[in-house]
Design a protein around this motif. Structure first.
Motif, PDB file in Angstrom:
ATOM      1  N   LEU A   1      29.326 -26.288   2.803  1.00 55.84           N
ATOM      2  CA  LEU A   1      28.229 -25.838   1.942  1.00 55.84           C
ATOM      3  C   LEU A   1      27.236 -24.984   2.732  1.00 55.84           C
ATOM      4  O   LEU A   1      26.756 -23.953   2.239  1.00 55.84           O
ATOM      5  N   GLU A   2      26.933 -25.371   3.959  1.00 54.52           N
ATOM      6  CA  GLU A   2      26.020 -24.587   4.792  1.00 54.52           C
ATOM      7  C   GLU A   2      26.594 -23.202   5.091  1.00 54.52           C
ATOM      8  O   GLU A   2      25.866 -22.202   5.082  1.00 54.52           O
ATOM      9  N   GLU A   3      27.901 -23.139   5.351  1.00 53.19           N
ATOM     10  CA  GLU A   3      28.543 -21.846   5.581  1.00 53.19           C
ATOM     11  C   GLU A   3      28.488 -20.984   4.328  1.00 53.19           C
ATOM     12  O   GLU A   3      28.302 -19.767   4.406  1.00 53.19           O
ATOM     13  N   LEU A   4      28.639 -21.610   3.179  1.00 54.98           N
ATOM     14  CA  LEU A   4      28.649 -20.881   1.917  1.00 54.98           C
ATOM     15  C   LEU A   4      27.255 -20.396   1.533  1.00 54.98           C
ATOM     16  O   LEU A   4      27.075 -19.248   1.095  1.00 54.98           O
ATOM     17  N   GLU A   5      26.258 -21.251   1.710  1.00 54.43           N
ATOM     18  CA  GLU A   5      24.889 -20.914   1.314  1.00 54.43           C
ATOM     19  C   GLU A   5      24.368 -19.692   2.058  1.00 54.43           C
ATOM     20  O   GLU A   5      23.581 -18.906   1.515  1.00 54.43           O
ATOM     21  N   ALA A   6      24.802 -19.529   3.292  1.00 56.77           N
ATOM     22  CA  ALA A   6      24.326 -18.395   4.090  1.00 56.77           C
ATOM     23  C   ALA A   6      24.794 -17.057   3.535  1.00 56.77           C
ATOM     24  O   ALA A   6      24.200 -16.013   3.830  1.00 56.77           O
ATOM     25  N   GLU A   7      25.866 -17.081   2.715  1.00 57.11           N
ATOM     26  CA  GLU A   7      26.456 -15.844   2.203  1.00 57.11           C
ATOM     27  C   GLU A   7      26.161 -15.589   0.729  1.00 57.11           C
ATOM     28  O   GLU A   7      26.223 -14.456   0.273  1.00 57.11           O
ATOM     29  N   LEU A   8      25.869 -16.645  -0.024  1.00 57.29           N
ATOM     30  CA  LEU A   8      25.647 -16.474  -1.458  1.00 57.29           C
ATOM     31  C   LEU A   8      24.298 -15.827  -1.738  1.00 57.29           C
ATOM     32  O   LEU A   8      23.285 -16.187  -1.139  1.00 57.29           O
ATOM     33  N   GLU A   9      24.305 -14.887  -2.655  1.00 61.18           N
ATOM     34  CA  GLU A   9      23.044 -14.267  -3.062  1.00 61.18           C
ATOM     35  C   GLU A   9      22.275 -15.245  -3.947  1.00 61.18           C
ATOM     36  O   GLU A   9      22.858 -15.881  -4.829  1.00 61.18           O
ATOM     37  N   PRO A  10      20.983 -15.404  -3.742  1.00 62.17           N
ATOM     38  CA  PRO A  10      20.220 -16.338  -4.570  1.00 62.17           C
ATOM     39  C   PRO A  10      20.204 -15.914  -6.032  1.00 62.17           C
ATOM     40  O   PRO A  10      20.083 -14.737  -6.350  1.00 62.17           O
TER      41      PRO A  10
ATOM     42  N   ILE B   1      34.275 -15.557   0.415  1.00 62.96           N
ATOM     43  CA  ILE B   1      33.329 -15.997   1.440  1.00 62.96           C
ATOM     44  C   ILE B   1      33.986 -17.009   2.385  1.00 62.96           C
ATOM     45  O   ILE B   1      33.868 -16.906   3.613  1.00 62.96           O
ATOM     46  N   LEU B   2      34.677 -17.990   1.817  1.00 59.58           N
ATOM     47  CA  LEU B   2      35.300 -19.030   2.645  1.00 59.58           C
ATOM     48  C   LEU B   2      36.369 -18.443   3.560  1.00 59.58           C
ATOM     49  O   LEU B   2      36.478 -18.840   4.726  1.00 59.58           O
ATOM     50  N   GLU B   3      37.156 -17.502   3.036  1.00 59.55           N
ATOM     51  CA  GLU B   3      38.185 -16.882   3.881  1.00 59.55           C
ATOM     52  C   GLU B   3      37.540 -16.117   5.032  1.00 59.55           C
ATOM     53  O   GLU B   3      38.002 -16.204   6.183  1.00 59.55           O
ATOM     54  N   ARG B   4      36.482 -15.402   4.750  1.00 62.06           N
ATOM     55  CA  ARG B   4      35.827 -14.607   5.783  1.00 62.06           C
ATOM     56  C   ARG B   4      35.081 -15.464   6.807  1.00 62.06           C
ATOM     57  O   ARG B   4      35.104 -15.165   8.005  1.00 62.06           O
ATOM     58  N   LYS B   5      34.477 -16.547   6.340  1.00 59.66           N
ATOM     59  CA  LYS B   5      33.648 -17.369   7.223  1.00 59.66           C
ATOM     60  C   LYS B   5      34.439 -18.447   7.957  1.00 59.66           C
ATOM     61  O   LYS B   5      34.182 -18.719   9.133  1.00 59.66           O
ATOM     62  N   LEU B   6      35.389 -19.073   7.278  1.00 57.52           N
ATOM     63  CA  LEU B   6      36.049 -20.250   7.844  1.00 57.52           C
ATOM     64  C   LEU B   6      37.321 -19.934   8.622  1.00 57.52           C
ATOM     65  O   LEU B   6      37.564 -20.516   9.679  1.00 57.52           O
ATOM     66  N   CYS B   7      38.135 -19.024   8.097  1.00 57.19           N
ATOM     67  CA  CYS B   7      39.448 -18.800   8.709  1.00 57.19           C
ATOM     68  C   CYS B   7      39.379 -18.343  10.163  1.00 57.19           C
ATOM     69  O   CYS B   7      40.099 -18.884  11.009  1.00 57.19           O
ATOM     70  N   PRO B   8      38.545 -17.366  10.513  1.00 58.88           N
ATOM     71  CA  PRO B   8      38.485 -16.977  11.929  1.00 58.88           C
ATOM     72  C   PRO B   8      37.995 -18.092  12.848  1.00 58.88           C
ATOM     73  O   PRO B   8      38.372 -18.145  14.024  1.00 58.88           O
ATOM     74  N   LYS B   9      37.163 -18.976  12.323  1.00 57.73           N
ATOM     75  CA  LYS B   9      36.612 -20.063  13.148  1.00 57.73           C
ATOM     76  C   LYS B   9      37.591 -21.213  13.337  1.00 57.73           C
ATOM     77  O   LYS B   9      37.617 -21.846  14.393  1.00 57.73           O
ATOM     78  N   TRP B  10      38.381 -21.494  12.309  1.00 57.79           N
ATOM     79  CA  TRP B  10      39.143 -22.731  12.293  1.00 57.79           C
ATOM     80  C   TRP B  10      40.644 -22.553  12.449  1.00 57.79           C
ATOM     81  O   TRP B  10      41.370 -23.552  12.591  1.00 57.79           O
ATOM     82  N   ILE B  11      41.139 -21.323  12.416  1.00 58.01           N
ATOM     83  CA  ILE B  11      42.572 -21.081  12.602  1.00 58.01           C
ATOM     84  C   ILE B  11      42.739 -20.132  13.780  1.00 58.01           C
ATOM     85  O   ILE B  11      42.439 -18.945  13.678  1.00 58.01           O
ATOM     86  N   ASN B  12      43.217 -20.668  14.893  1.00 56.63           N
ATOM     87  CA  ASN B  12      43.233 -19.894  16.132  1.00 56.63           C
ATOM     88  C   ASN B  12      44.378 -20.359  17.019  1.00 56.63           C
ATOM     89  O   ASN B  12      44.554 -21.556  17.252  1.00 56.63           O
ATOM     90  N   LEU B  13      45.155 -19.411  17.537  1.00 57.39           N
ATOM     91  CA  LEU B  13      46.282 -19.742  18.413  1.00 57.39           C
ATOM     92  C   LEU B  13      45.855 -20.080  19.845  1.00 57.39           C
ATOM     93  O   LEU B  13      46.606 -20.733  20.573  1.00 57.39           O
ATOM     94  N   ASN B  14      44.687 -19.644  20.236  1.00 62.39           N
ATOM     95  CA  ASN B  14      44.270 -19.837  21.621  1.00 62.39           C
ATOM     96  C   ASN B  14      43.995 -21.309  21.925  1.00 62.39           C
ATOM     97  O   ASN B  14      43.362 -22.014  21.147  1.00 62.39           O
ATOM     98  N   MET B  15      44.480 -21.750  23.088  1.00 64.59           N
ATOM     99  CA  MET B  15      44.229 -23.091  23.596  1.00 64.59           C
ATOM    100  C   MET B  15      43.620 -22.994  24.981  1.00 64.59           C
ATOM    101  O   MET B  15      44.047 -22.161  25.799  1.00 64.59           O
TER     102      MET B  15
END
Length: 361
Positions: free
Chosen positions: A57-66, A118-132
């Motif tokens: 919700l915090e990730e989403l609120e930052a992007e949604l227009e009021p 919004i979720l694809e743009r905000k969450l996917c780069p942060k949470w899906i990553n091949l690097n270890m």
């Protein structure tokens, strides 16, 4: 009253009823707070626990227009509606009629498109990553080795079909060998069932090996190999090409007991990707095989990407798994003829596999 007057009165009455429905929906949205649900019911409805929901919700609120209108939906209402759809995979009208959402079908559709972007743009780069990092790599190799004695494994790869309705264009490309229209989605997971890579853009008629050969994941592991990393690899089934960074089963075993033992160890170790797919589809039932995504292939791929990121968030926030059955592992897997890399890589891959068979298994 004449006929025209009767028609006008009926239209006016219908307009009043529609306005009353809108008011009732708004009242329901204003009075229903998802956080009032107990923890079990909350997780059942949204698939996330309350901590995970708050994070998203915090990730989403930052992007949604009021919103500027009195009828504007709150971010919590918009997120809960999308999660309900992803969790159950129902039609938009049914999701909108849910007592916790109270939205018209058109509102659900508009909201779904906006929130998914919004979720694809905000969450996917942060949470899906091949690097270890080094610690994660050592931990992964240890966990995979403890399963069946297969060394130096950090991830496993497999493909899964996500059914969709027949697309408006290029239907034949999406018609898979099982007679359904689908996306063939490549997934890579680690020892924690965390999804490290998802590629959902290919039609269902494509073979796993073709998708792998065109993937960024292959380039990632090839680059590491070329830079000198020689003892780290993925496991894939017989549908993938044997490469120095990707170990597959022996195709022809015969009476060779060492090859049989290798294949059994390989299969037991690789089973985690089957379990990961099972957890993902049971958690977010919109992508279950028995259902269809009634969207374009592009939007269906977007939905897959988002649920993969949400799956990883569930792991991070320790949300209980949804897994009804664990797929059986078959050593007689279907074999697809894949494209092979240069002969140098092929020879190196064969040498690595022989060394594993003779030394560790």
């Amino acid at each position: 009253m004449d006929t025209i007057g009767i028609v006008i009165a009926a239209v006016d009455e219908e307009a009043v009823q529609q306005q009353e429905i809108k008011i009732q929906r708004r009242r329901l949205r204003d009075t229903c707070n998802p956080f009032d649900l107990d923890a079990t019911l909350f997780r059942k409805n949204f698939r996330l626990n309350k901590d995970a929901f708050k994070y998203v919700l915090e990730e989403l609120e930052a992007e949604l227009e009021p919103g500027v209108l009195s009828t504007s939906m709150t971010p919590i209402c918009r997120l809960s509606a999308v999660l309900r759809f992803l969790a159950e995979g129902g039609y938009q009208l049914g999701t909108g009629n849910d007592f916790k959402n109270a939205m018209a079908q058109s509102t659900i559709s508009t909201n779904l498109s906006k929130v998914l972007q919004i979720l694809e743009r905000k969450l996917c780069p942060k949470w899906i990553n091949l690097n270890m990092n080094d610690v994660e790599t050592i931990e992964a190799k240890g966990e995979f080795y403890s399963k069946a004695g297969f060394p130096s494994v950090v991830m496993c790869v497999d493909g899964t079909h996500i059914n969709i309705v027949a697309p408006a264009q290029e239907k034949a490309l999406f018609y898979n060998r099982k007679g359904n229209f689908s996306l063939n989605v490549m997934l890579i997971c680690d020892h924690k069932m965390k999804i490290r890579c998802v590629d959902a853009k290919y039609p269902g008629s494509n073979h796993d090996s073709h998708i792998w050969n065109l993937s960024n994941a292959k380039m990632h592991f090839k680059k590491k190999y070329d830079e000198g990393e020689r003892n780290t690899w993925l496991l894939g089934d017989a549908g993938y090409p044997l490469e120095p960074w990707l170990m597959t089963p022996f195709r022809c075993v015969g009476d060779d007991r060492s090859k049989t033992k290798y294949n059994i160890s390989h299969s037991k170790t690789r089973n985690i990707i089957e379990r990961t797919i099972g957890v993902l589809k049971n958690r977010f039932r919109c992508i279950l095989g028995a259902r269809q995504l009634h969207y374009s292939p592009q939007k269906a791929a977007q939905i897959v990407n988002v649920v993969c990121a949400l799956h990883n968030i569930c792991i991070h926030f320790k949300v209980e798994n949804y897994l009804d059955t664990i797929p059986e592992v078959s050593l007689n897997e279907e074999i697809h003829q894949g494209e092979h890399d240069q002969q140098t890589y092929r020879n190196a891959a064969n040498t690595i596999r022989e060394n594993i068979k003779n030394t560790f298994i």
